[in-house]
Scaffold this motif. Structure first.
Motif, PDB file in Angstrom:
ATOM      1  N   VAL A 168      50.830  37.016 -31.113  1.00 27.01           N
ATOM      2  CA  VAL A 168      51.182  36.627 -32.422  1.00 27.01           C
ATOM      3  C   VAL A 168      49.999  35.673 -32.615  1.00 27.01           C
ATOM      4  O   VAL A 168      49.631  34.677 -31.870  1.00 27.01           O
ATOM      5  CB  VAL A 168      52.386  35.750 -32.269  1.00 27.01           C
ATOM      6  CG1 VAL A 168      52.668  34.984 -33.652  1.00 27.01           C
ATOM      7  CG2 VAL A 168      53.698  36.541 -31.921  1.00 27.01           C
ATOM      8  N   LEU A 169      49.385  35.770 -33.957  1.00 27.67           N
ATOM      9  CA  LEU A 169      48.361  34.909 -34.474  1.00 27.67           C
ATOM     10  C   LEU A 169      48.950  34.054 -35.608  1.00 27.67           C
ATOM     11  O   LEU A 169      49.581  34.495 -36.503  1.00 27.67           O
ATOM     12  CB  LEU A 169      47.406  36.031 -35.074  1.00 27.67           C
ATOM     13  CG  LEU A 169      45.929  35.115 -35.675  1.00 27.67           C
ATOM     14  CD1 LEU A 169      45.287  34.503 -34.579  1.00 27.67           C
ATOM     15  CD2 LEU A 169      44.975  36.033 -36.426  1.00 27.67           C
ATOM     16  N   LEU A 170      48.701  32.799 -35.408  1.00 31.18           N
ATOM     17  CA  LEU A 170      49.229  31.779 -36.286  1.00 31.18           C
ATOM     18  C   LEU A 170      47.961  31.054 -36.919  1.00 31.18           C
ATOM     19  O   LEU A 170      46.930  30.736 -36.497  1.00 31.18           O
ATOM     20  CB  LEU A 170      49.656  30.507 -35.534  1.00 31.18           C
ATOM     21  CG  LEU A 170      51.085  30.926 -34.627  1.00 31.18           C
ATOM     22  CD1 LEU A 170      51.482  29.522 -33.731  1.00 31.18           C
ATOM     23  CD2 LEU A 170      52.220  31.586 -35.421  1.00 31.18           C
ATOM     24  N   ARG A 171      48.033  31.184 -38.331  1.00 31.72           N
ATOM     25  CA  ARG A 171      47.068  30.296 -39.179  1.00 31.72           C
ATOM     26  C   ARG A 171      47.772  29.257 -39.921  1.00 31.72           C
ATOM     27  O   ARG A 171      49.023  29.354 -40.281  1.00 31.72           O
ATOM     28  CB  ARG A 171      46.813  31.619 -40.288  1.00 31.72           C
ATOM     29  CG  ARG A 171      45.762  32.564 -39.575  1.00 31.72           C
ATOM     30  CD  ARG A 171      44.870  33.388 -40.564  1.00 31.72           C
ATOM     31  NE  ARG A 171      44.045  34.118 -40.095  1.00 31.72           N
ATOM     32  CZ  ARG A 171      44.307  35.691 -39.778  1.00 31.72           C
ATOM     33  NH1 ARG A 171      45.622  36.133 -40.273  1.00 31.72           N
ATOM     34  NH2 ARG A 171      43.526  36.386 -39.344  1.00 31.72           N
ATOM     35  N   TRP A 172      46.810  28.469 -40.516  1.00 32.53           N
ATOM     36  CA  TRP A 172      47.244  27.359 -41.409  1.00 32.53           C
ATOM     37  C   TRP A 172      46.140  26.702 -42.054  1.00 32.53           C
ATOM     38  O   TRP A 172      45.252  26.979 -41.789  1.00 32.53           O
ATOM     39  CB  TRP A 172      47.987  26.129 -40.395  1.00 32.53           C
ATOM     40  CG  TRP A 172      46.991  25.448 -39.473  1.00 32.53           C
ATOM     41  CD1 TRP A 172      46.213  24.520 -39.463  1.00 32.53           C
ATOM     42  CD2 TRP A 172      46.729  26.041 -38.094  1.00 32.53           C
ATOM     43  NE1 TRP A 172      45.520  24.210 -38.348  1.00 32.53           N
ATOM     44  CE2 TRP A 172      45.749  25.208 -37.755  1.00 32.53           C
ATOM     45  CE3 TRP A 172      47.101  27.039 -37.294  1.00 32.53           C
ATOM     46  CZ2 TRP A 172      45.308  25.241 -36.272  1.00 32.53           C
ATOM     47  CZ3 TRP A 172      46.744  27.259 -35.904  1.00 32.53           C
ATOM     48  CH2 TRP A 172      45.768  26.285 -35.468  1.00 32.53           C
ATOM     49  N   ASP A 173      46.630  25.810 -42.799  1.00 38.07           N
ATOM     50  CA  ASP A 173      45.646  25.047 -43.911  1.00 38.07           C
ATOM     51  C   ASP A 173      45.658  23.638 -43.117  1.00 38.07           C
ATOM     52  O   ASP A 173      46.604  22.992 -42.782  1.00 38.07           O
ATOM     53  CB  ASP A 173      46.006  25.209 -45.311  1.00 38.07           C
ATOM     54  CG  ASP A 173      45.724  26.277 -45.995  1.00 38.07           C
ATOM     55  OD1 ASP A 173      44.814  27.180 -45.232  1.00 38.07           O
ATOM     56  OD2 ASP A 173      46.145  26.840 -46.808  1.00 38.07           O
TER      57      ASP A 173
END
Length: 416
Positions: free
Chosen positions: A274-279
Motif C-alpha cells: 500500500v502506497l501512502l501519499r500526503w501534502d
C-alpha cells in the motif's frame, strides 16, 4: 502710503513706519469705513521724533584700586529728552553706599572690599534704556569666597572642585573642610577636619570616608592678609562597596508554536504493498523534523508503524499486510519536541487481495505482545526438544551399560 518706503497698514488698521525720520512728523487721523459708509474720523494724534539714550562717555572694562582709597568711574549719555543716569552693583542686596556726582560718575570713597565686583551704568529716557558695565577690583584685601563648589561621590571618597574668587591682589591658597553630618545641630568649622590643597590646584580628593554616611564639605581661601569667608556648604554621601546579589531570573516567555497536521493523506494499492501519499503541513513556525506513521487493525489500538520518515518525503510504501484484514492509517508531523495533530485517516481492506500471502505479516506489523508470545513459544519448544534429545541419549547409554554387564556375568558362569 505706497509712495513712502517702509510704510504699511496692518489688517487691524494700524500704520507701521519702519524707519522714523522727518517724513513721519505731523498729525494723523484714522477714518474707519465699510460698505455703508463711515462714522467719521478719529481724534488727531501727533507724531514726534525723540532720540534714545546714547553713551558719550563709557567706563573702562576694569578698574584696580587699593582698599580705602577713592575710585571715580565716569559715565555720561545724551538723548531727547535727556536721559537719567543710575548705577547698580550686580548681585548686591539692598542699597549700596556708592554715590553719583554731578557728572553722573560713580564715586567710591572710601573703597571697601564689599564694593568689589561688577557695576552697571544705565541711561534711561522716555524712549529707551541702555546699559554698560565695568568690573571693580579692590586690592589689598583678604580673598573672596570660592564659588560653584561641587562634590563627586566616589568609593569611600569624594572629589571636591570649585572656582576661585578674587585673591585680593595676593597669592592665595585653599583648604577643604569636611565633617560627617551629625544628628545634633551643625558643628562650628573649628570642629571640622581640614586638608590643604596643593598650590595652584582647584580640586582635591578626600579619601577614607565612611560608606553610606552624609558628609558636609566647604572650601576656604587664604592669602597673606588672612582668610576669606567659607564657601557654601555642600552635602554628599560617598559610595560604599557594591553588594553582590543574584539578578532575578527574567520572566519566562511564552513561545507560540504553530504546527498544523499533514494534509490530504491518501492510500493506493500496488503489487508491492500500500502506497501512502500526503501534502506537508500548511503552517509550521519551526523547521519540520519528520513524520511518524500510525496504524490500527480491525478497530484496535493505534500503534506507531514508522517513526523516522524524513521531513522532505511525501510518500511511503507499506508492505506485508495480513490478508482479509481491515487497516486504518494516519500521519503526524513533528518539529523537535513539538508534535502536530493527526492527519486525516485512510482505510485499507485486504479482503480478497491475492497479492498478499494468507496469514502472513511482517514482524514489524505484529503488535508487540503478540510478537513476544510467538518468540517465547518458539524458545520453549526449542528447549523442550533439546531436553528430550538429551534424556533419550542418557537412557540409551544406561541400557547399553546394563546389557554389557549381563553379558560379562554369563561368560564367567560357563567357565571350567
Amino acid at each position: 502710503l505706497s509712495q513712502l518706503p517702509g510704510w504699511s497698514v496692518r489688517p487691524d488698521g494700524s500704520i507701521v513706519i519702519a524707519t522714523g525720520n522727518d517724513d513721519a512728523l505731523g498729525l494723523y487721523r484714522c477714518t474707519p469705513y465699510n460698505s455703508y459708509g463711515t462714522a467719521g474720523e478719529s481724534r488727531p494724534t501727533r507724531v514726534l521724533l525723540k532720540d534714545p539714550p546714547a553713551f558719550t562717555v563709557r567706563p573702562k572694562e576694569e578698574y584696580f584700586q587699593e582698599v580705602g582709597r577713592e575710585l571715580v568711574i565716569p559715565c555720561a549719555a545724551h538723548g531727547d529728552p535727556p536721559p537719567t543716569i543710575t548705577w547698580l552693583k550686580v548681585g548686591s542686596v539692598g542699597k549700596s553706599s556708592a554715590q553719583v556726582d554731578g557728572n553722573s560718575s560713580l564715586v567710591l570713597h572710601p573703597l571697601i572690599k564689599e564694593q568689589h565686583g561688577v557695576w552697571e551704568c544705565t541711561a534711561t529716557n522716555q524712549v529707551a534704556s541702555v546699559t554698560t558695565a565695568t568690573s571693580v577690583h579692590v586690592l589689598g584685601t583678604s580673598p573672596h569666597a570660592v564659588t560653584n563648589v561641587s562634590v563627586l561621590p566616589l568609593l569611600l571618597a569624594a572629589n571636591i572642585s570649585w572656582e576661585p574668587g578674587f585673591d585680593g591682589g595676593y597669592f592665595q591658597r585653599f583648604s577643604v573642610w569636611y565633617t560627617p553630618l551629625a544628628r545634633y545641630p551643625p558643628r562650628a568649622h573649628h570642629d571640622w577636619v581640614s586638608l590643604s590643597v596643593p598650590a595652584g590646584a582647584q580640586h582635591l580628593l578626600v579619601e577614607n570616608l565612611q560608606p553610606d554616611t552624609s558628609y558636609q564639605f566647604s572650601v576656604l581661601a587664604q592669602n597673606k592678609l588672612g582668610s576669606g569667608p567659607f564657601s557654601q556648604i555642600v552635602t554628599s554621601v560617598p559610595r560604599g562597596f557594591p553588594v553582590t546579589t543574584v539578578p532575578p531570573e527574567p520572566p519566562a516567555m511564552t513561545v507560540h508554536v504553530f504546527l498544523s497536521p499533514p494534509r490530504a493523506l491518501t492510500a493506493n494499492e500496488t503489487v508491492r504493498g500500500v502506497l501512502l501519499r500526503w501534502d506537508p503541513p500548511a503552517r509550521a513556525s519551526v523547521a519540520l523534523s519528520g513524520y511518524a506513521l500510525e496504524l490500527r487493525q480491525d478497530k484496535g489500538g493505534w500503534e506507531v508503524l514508522e517513526r523516522s520518515i524524513p521531513g522532505t518525503d511525501t510518500q511511503v510504501l507499506v508492505p506485508g499486510l495480513i490478508k482479509d484484514a481491515f487497516y486504518e492509517f494516519r500521519l503526524v508531523a513533528f518539529a523537535g519536541s513539538y508534535i502536530s495533530d493527526p492527519s486525516n485517516t485512510v482505510n485499507v481492506s485486504t479482503a480478497g487481495m491475492e497479492v498478499y500471502p494468507s496469514r502472513t505479516q511482517l514482524p514489524e506489523l505484529l503488535p508487540q505482545p503478540v510478537l513476544a508470545g510467538v518468540i517465547g513459544g518458539i524458545c520453549f519448544l526449542s528447549v523442550a526438544v533439546i531436553f528430550s534429545t538429551m534424556a533419550a541419549c542418557i537412557m540409551n547409554r544406561r541400557r547399553a551399560a546394563r546389557v554389557r554387564k549381563r553379558r560379562q556375568g554369563t561368560s564367567r558362569g560357563a567357565g571350567p
